[in-house]
Design an enzyme around this catalytic site. Structure first.
Site, PDB file in Angstrom:
ATOM      1  N   HIS A   1       8.013  -6.986  -3.581  1.00  0.00           N
ATOM      2  CA  HIS A   1       6.750  -7.405  -4.200  1.00  0.00           C
ATOM      3  C   HIS A   1       6.953  -8.673  -5.028  1.00  0.00           C
ATOM      4  O   HIS A   1       7.484  -8.617  -6.139  1.00  0.00           O
ATOM      5  CB  HIS A   1       6.208  -6.294  -5.101  1.00  0.00           C
ATOM      6  CG  HIS A   1       5.700  -5.110  -4.352  1.00  0.00           C
ATOM      7  ND1 HIS A   1       4.389  -4.994  -3.953  1.00  0.00           N
ATOM      8  CD2 HIS A   1       6.333  -3.996  -3.900  1.00  0.00           C
ATOM      9  CE1 HIS A   1       4.226  -3.854  -3.294  1.00  0.00           C
ATOM     10  NE2 HIS A   1       5.391  -3.235  -3.248  1.00  0.00           N
TER      11      HIS A   1
ATOM     12  N   GLU B   1       4.662 -10.350  -6.507  1.00  0.00           N
ATOM     13  CA  GLU B   1       3.629 -10.480  -7.538  1.00  0.00           C
ATOM     14  C   GLU B   1       4.030  -9.866  -8.876  1.00  0.00           C
ATOM     15  O   GLU B   1       3.410 -10.151  -9.907  1.00  0.00           O
ATOM     16  CB  GLU B   1       2.313  -9.851  -7.062  1.00  0.00           C
ATOM     17  CG  GLU B   1       2.310  -8.335  -6.946  1.00  0.00           C
ATOM     18  CD  GLU B   1       2.819  -7.809  -5.603  1.00  0.00           C
ATOM     19  OE1 GLU B   1       2.529  -6.648  -5.279  1.00  0.00           O
ATOM     20  OE2 GLU B   1       3.514  -8.564  -4.897  1.00  0.00           O
TER      21      GLU B   1
ATOM     22  N   SER C   1     -22.361  -6.962 -25.540  1.00  0.00           N
ATOM     23  CA  SER C   1     -21.697  -5.785 -26.087  1.00  0.00           C
ATOM     24  C   SER C   1     -20.811  -6.119 -27.275  1.00  0.00           C
ATOM     25  O   SER C   1     -20.398  -5.234 -28.011  1.00  0.00           O
ATOM     26  CB  SER C   1     -20.836  -5.124 -24.997  1.00  0.00           C
ATOM     27  OG  SER C   1     -19.788  -6.005 -24.614  1.00  0.00           O
ATOM     28  N   GLY C   2     -20.491  -7.399 -27.446  1.00  0.00           N
ATOM     29  CA  GLY C   2     -19.603  -7.790 -28.531  1.00  0.00           C
ATOM     30  C   GLY C   2     -18.224  -8.198 -28.060  1.00  0.00           C
ATOM     31  O   GLY C   2     -17.422  -8.696 -28.848  1.00  0.00           O
ATOM     32  N   GLY C   3     -17.938  -8.018 -26.772  1.00  0.00           N
ATOM     33  CA  GLY C   3     -16.636  -8.374 -26.247  1.00  0.00           C
ATOM     34  C   GLY C   3     -16.584  -9.793 -25.710  1.00  0.00           C
ATOM     35  O   GLY C   3     -17.585 -10.530 -25.718  1.00  0.00           O
ATOM     36  N   VAL C   4     -15.411 -10.167 -25.212  1.00  0.00           N
ATOM     37  CA  VAL C   4     -15.194 -11.508 -24.676  1.00  0.00           C
ATOM     38  C   VAL C   4     -16.115 -11.772 -23.490  1.00  0.00           C
ATOM     39  O   VAL C   4     -16.744 -12.829 -23.393  1.00  0.00           O
ATOM     40  CB  VAL C   4     -13.721 -11.678 -24.253  1.00  0.00           C
ATOM     41  CG1 VAL C   4     -13.515 -13.009 -23.528  1.00  0.00           C
ATOM     42  CG2 VAL C   4     -12.801 -11.596 -25.460  1.00  0.00           C
ATOM     43  N   ASP C   5     -16.210 -10.823 -22.581  1.00  0.00           N
ATOM     44  CA  ASP C   5     -16.906 -11.035 -21.312  1.00  0.00           C
ATOM     45  C   ASP C   5     -18.385 -11.359 -21.517  1.00  0.00           C
ATOM     46  O   ASP C   5     -18.901 -12.349 -20.992  1.00  0.00           O
ATOM     47  CB  ASP C   5     -16.761  -9.811 -20.410  1.00  0.00           C
ATOM     48  CG  ASP C   5     -15.325  -9.347 -20.293  1.00  0.00           C
ATOM     49  OD1 ASP C   5     -14.426 -10.185 -20.497  1.00  0.00           O
ATOM     50  OD2 ASP C   5     -15.100  -8.162 -20.021  1.00  0.00           O
ATOM     51  N   SER C   6     -19.081 -10.506 -22.282  1.00  0.00           N
ATOM     52  CA  SER C   6     -20.514 -10.740 -22.462  1.00  0.00           C
ATOM     53  C   SER C   6     -20.769 -11.961 -23.335  1.00  0.00           C
ATOM     54  O   SER C   6     -21.783 -12.646 -23.165  1.00  0.00           O
ATOM     55  CB  SER C   6     -21.193  -9.498 -23.058  1.00  0.00           C
ATOM     56  OG  SER C   6     -20.663  -9.185 -24.329  1.00  0.00           O
ATOM     57  N   SER C   7     -19.849 -12.269 -24.242  1.00  0.00           N
ATOM     58  CA  SER C   7     -20.020 -13.454 -25.085  1.00  0.00           C
ATOM     59  C   SER C   7     -19.901 -14.733 -24.257  1.00  0.00           C
ATOM     60  O   SER C   7     -20.686 -15.680 -24.420  1.00  0.00           O
ATOM     61  CB  SER C   7     -18.992 -13.458 -26.215  1.00  0.00           C
ATOM     62  OG  SER C   7     -19.162 -12.334 -27.057  1.00  0.00           O
TER      63      SER C   7
ATOM     64  N   GLY D   1       0.833  -1.192   0.000  1.00  0.00           N
ATOM     65  CA  GLY D   1       0.000   0.000   0.000  1.00  0.00           C
ATOM     66  C   GLY D   1       0.867   1.242   0.000  1.00  0.00           C
ATOM     67  O   GLY D   1       2.045   1.181   0.364  1.00  0.00           O
TER      68      GLY D   1
ATOM     69  N   LYS E   1      -9.786 -11.775 -16.436  1.00  0.00           N
ATOM     70  CA  LYS E   1      -9.966 -11.902 -17.880  1.00  0.00           C
ATOM     71  C   LYS E   1      -9.388 -13.203 -18.429  1.00  0.00           C
ATOM     72  O   LYS E   1     -10.029 -13.878 -19.244  1.00  0.00           O
ATOM     73  CB  LYS E   1      -9.316 -10.705 -18.579  1.00  0.00           C
ATOM     74  CG  LYS E   1      -9.350 -10.758 -20.099  1.00  0.00           C
ATOM     75  CD  LYS E   1     -10.717 -10.478 -20.666  1.00  0.00           C
ATOM     76  CE  LYS E   1     -10.982  -8.990 -20.675  1.00  0.00           C
ATOM     77  NZ  LYS E   1     -12.231  -8.648 -21.387  1.00  0.00           N
TER      78      LYS E   1
ATOM     79  N   CYS F   1       5.332  -5.740   1.751  1.00  0.00           N
ATOM     80  CA  CYS F   1       5.563  -4.299   1.755  1.00  0.00           C
ATOM     81  C   CYS F   1       4.840  -3.646   2.950  1.00  0.00           C
ATOM     82  O   CYS F   1       5.196  -3.886   4.093  1.00  0.00           O
ATOM     83  CB  CYS F   1       5.139  -3.692   0.413  1.00  0.00           C
ATOM     84  SG  CYS F   1       5.746  -2.008   0.158  1.00  0.00           S
ATOM     85  N   TYR F   2       3.786  -2.837   2.705  1.00  0.00           N
ATOM     86  CA  TYR F   2       3.033  -2.250   3.815  1.00  0.00           C
ATOM     87  C   TYR F   2       2.533  -3.328   4.756  1.00  0.00           C
ATOM     88  O   TYR F   2       2.495  -3.146   5.977  1.00  0.00           O
ATOM     89  CB  TYR F   2       1.861  -1.432   3.262  1.00  0.00           C
ATOM     90  CG  TYR F   2       1.026  -0.749   4.328  1.00  0.00           C
ATOM     91  CD1 TYR F   2       1.338   0.534   4.752  1.00  0.00           C
ATOM     92  CD2 TYR F   2      -0.067  -1.397   4.909  1.00  0.00           C
ATOM     93  CE1 TYR F   2       0.564   1.171   5.726  1.00  0.00           C
ATOM     94  CE2 TYR F   2      -0.839  -0.776   5.873  1.00  0.00           C
ATOM     95  CZ  TYR F   2      -0.518   0.509   6.281  1.00  0.00           C
ATOM     96  OH  TYR F   2      -1.271   1.130   7.259  1.00  0.00           O
TER      97      TYR F   2
END
Length: 518
Positions: A175, A177, A229-235, A60, A374, A88-89
């Protein structure tokens, strides 16, 4: 943050404000262990209910000494009795909560550093004595708490890692990650499997059945309207819901007029033809353009697009009959980036799928992908048979080309951008470069420049090209595309897109820039 969670062993990541907090969760999931990001203010009793195998305290930007700095319930360290990893924090807070001494601003250290491992503890199992790590801190632990030993140092930080092996408490100042910490994956793996004794039972490819059962449990015999919407997620959401509830799903493909060239036809063909999803396509381009008339602020664009989306659904759902649910392709990063806790990650942008629905739309939300990243959605989609044409597509913002046009969105400017973008993408594919970059697109700038074509002076639009390489989209570098390739793309755009006379290439990295321009 993430709702009901999954019936798997889990690690909780407490968010103390680092923009890489979600990246920690992703890295853990990549190691086949389910991780959830939760606010640092989560009550002790809530953690007990979830029965995590371990806790990770994220980094953080704050100092533990600042008044109002994010804290945690100290019982998570003193009474819970499960492994802890402070980053870290998170390390500094562990030090302070457990009785150590933290030096404020005494040992600032940023960027690459060499960690010398002073003692081989389970967290560092199998690692060499010296490791490249990534630092980003002002405060540091000066004296570890009782029971801890300093087990790693750098040139600027005498206590860069500490451990209480008996209690399975570990803390690192760097870090793990981020990709710059070369053994970061191994360190996280050691925490999960050597220290937390996780089985590693998180498999996205086998998740479809669990998600479908959850959908059926929420929806029952109700009907669901889904915006595509046409994207990966909604498809992928459409494929999952169709498999789960069949004719109870009413998918509506809202053609916003903000999609890429020919994208609407491609999406309709893929979902109808390959998956048999009965798609209702609605041409709402004029409505969206009207809502965006005169608007230049990107946040206002997002808000208006979200509002029109809801209005279209409200109207179209009324034609269907009795509908009780609205499904959306909201992902985990959308939720994280659009939410602010007391002390956690700063809001980056408003996502048009996040933030609730107006009271006038009396539909309950169904968000089957809300807890997935994603890359996990792509793997889930592949297991459901979603065509590679959709899954392999570069990320595309929910508001579409509206946020790739800087300034006002008009039909004329949309047409210019759509053609320029199509040329860029086509040339990337022709040269075998499309899959070598993580995201590529064109941006129409709100400036004009002088040019000359033949014997005529021109005063036309400037187009910027953007292509990045990244593993996680939290950080990204500009793609080093060949100069000859960029020259060919520029020539095609200027010659073929009447209204653009200059092309520039964006060589900014994230951070400090973002991938999208708006």
């Amino acid at each position: 943050m993430s709702g009901v969670g999954f019936a798997h062993e889990k690690i909780l990541v407490l968010d103390f404000g680092s923009q890489t907090s979600q990246l920690i969760a992703r890295r853990i999931r990549d190691l086949s262990v389910y991780a959830e990001l939760v606010p640092c203010t989560i009550p002790y009793e809530k953690v007990l209910e979830q029965r995590p195998k371990g806790l990770v305290l994220s980094g953080g930007p704050d100092s533990v000494y600042r008044e109002g700095a994010p804290q945690m319930d100290p019982r998570l360290a003193t009474e819970l009795g499960i492994p802890l990893l402070g980053i870290c924090y998170g390390m500094q807070l562990m030090g302070r909560v457990l009785g150590g001494q933290v030096a404020g601003g005494a040992g600032r250290e940023f960027g690459r550093a060499e960690l010398e491992i002073a003692q081989e503890v389970p967290l560092f199992k199998g690692l060499g004595r010296r490791q490249q790590v990534w630092m980003s801190h002002g405060d540091s632990v000066e004296r570890p708490p009782d029971g801890f030993q300093s087990v790693g140092r750098t040139a600027g930080t005498p206590c860069a890692a500490m451990a209480d092996v008996r209690r399975s408490f570990y803390a690192i100042q760097f870090h793990p990650e981020v990709a710059h910490t070369l053994a970061g994956r191994e360190i996280l793996s050691n925490f999960l499997f050597e220290i937390c004794r996780c089985r590693g039972d998180w498999r996205v490819a086998s998740l479809a059945g669990e998600l479908m059962e959850r959908i059926r449990g929420q929806v029952g015999a109700g009907h669901v309207v889904l915006g595509i919407s046409g994207g990966v997620d909604s498809s992928v959401a459409a494929a999952l819901l169709h498999r789960a509830i069949g004719s109870q799903l009413h998918p509506i493909f809202v053609d916003t007029g903000l999609l890429r060239k020919n994208e609407g036809d491609q999406v309709e063909k893929a979902l109808r033809g390959s998956l048999g999803i009965p798609l209702a396509r609605v041409d709402a381009a004029q409505e969206f353009r009207a809502a965006l008339k005169g608007v230049e602020d990107p946040e206002e664009k997002r808000r208006r697009i979200g509002r029109v989306f809801v209005e279209v659904f409200q109207r179209e759902a009324g034609k269907i009959g009795e509908v009780g649910f609205l499904a959306q392709g909201t992902l985990y990063p959308d939720v994280i980036e659009s939410t602010s806790f007391a002390g956690p990650s700063a809001v980056i942008k408003t996502h048009h799928n996040v933030g609730g629905l107006p009271d006038t739309l009396r539909l309950a939300l169904v968000e089957p992908l809300r807890e997935l990243f994603k890359d996990e959605v792509r793997r889930l989609g592949a297991s459901l048979g979603v065509p590679a044409l959709l899954l392999g597509r570069h990320p595309f913002p929910g508001p579409g080309l509206a946020v790739r046009i800087l300034g006002e969105v008009t039909a004329e400017r949309l047409a210019l951008l759509r053609e320029a973008d199509a040329i860029f993408i086509a040339e990337l594919a022709n040269e075998g470069l499309y899959d070598r970059v993580a995201q590529a697109f064109a941006v129409l700038l709100p400036v004009k420049s002088v040019g000359v074509m033949g014997d005529f002076r021109t005063y036309e639009n400037v187009c910027a090209l953007r292509a990045v390489t990244t593993d996680d989209f939290m950080t990204a570098d500009w793609a080093r595309l060949p100069a000859e390739f960029l020259a060919a793309v520029s020539t095609r755009i200027v010659n073929e897109v009447r209204g653009i006379n200059r092309v520039v290439y964006d060589i900014s990295s994230k951070p400090p820039s973002t991938i999208e321009w708006e």
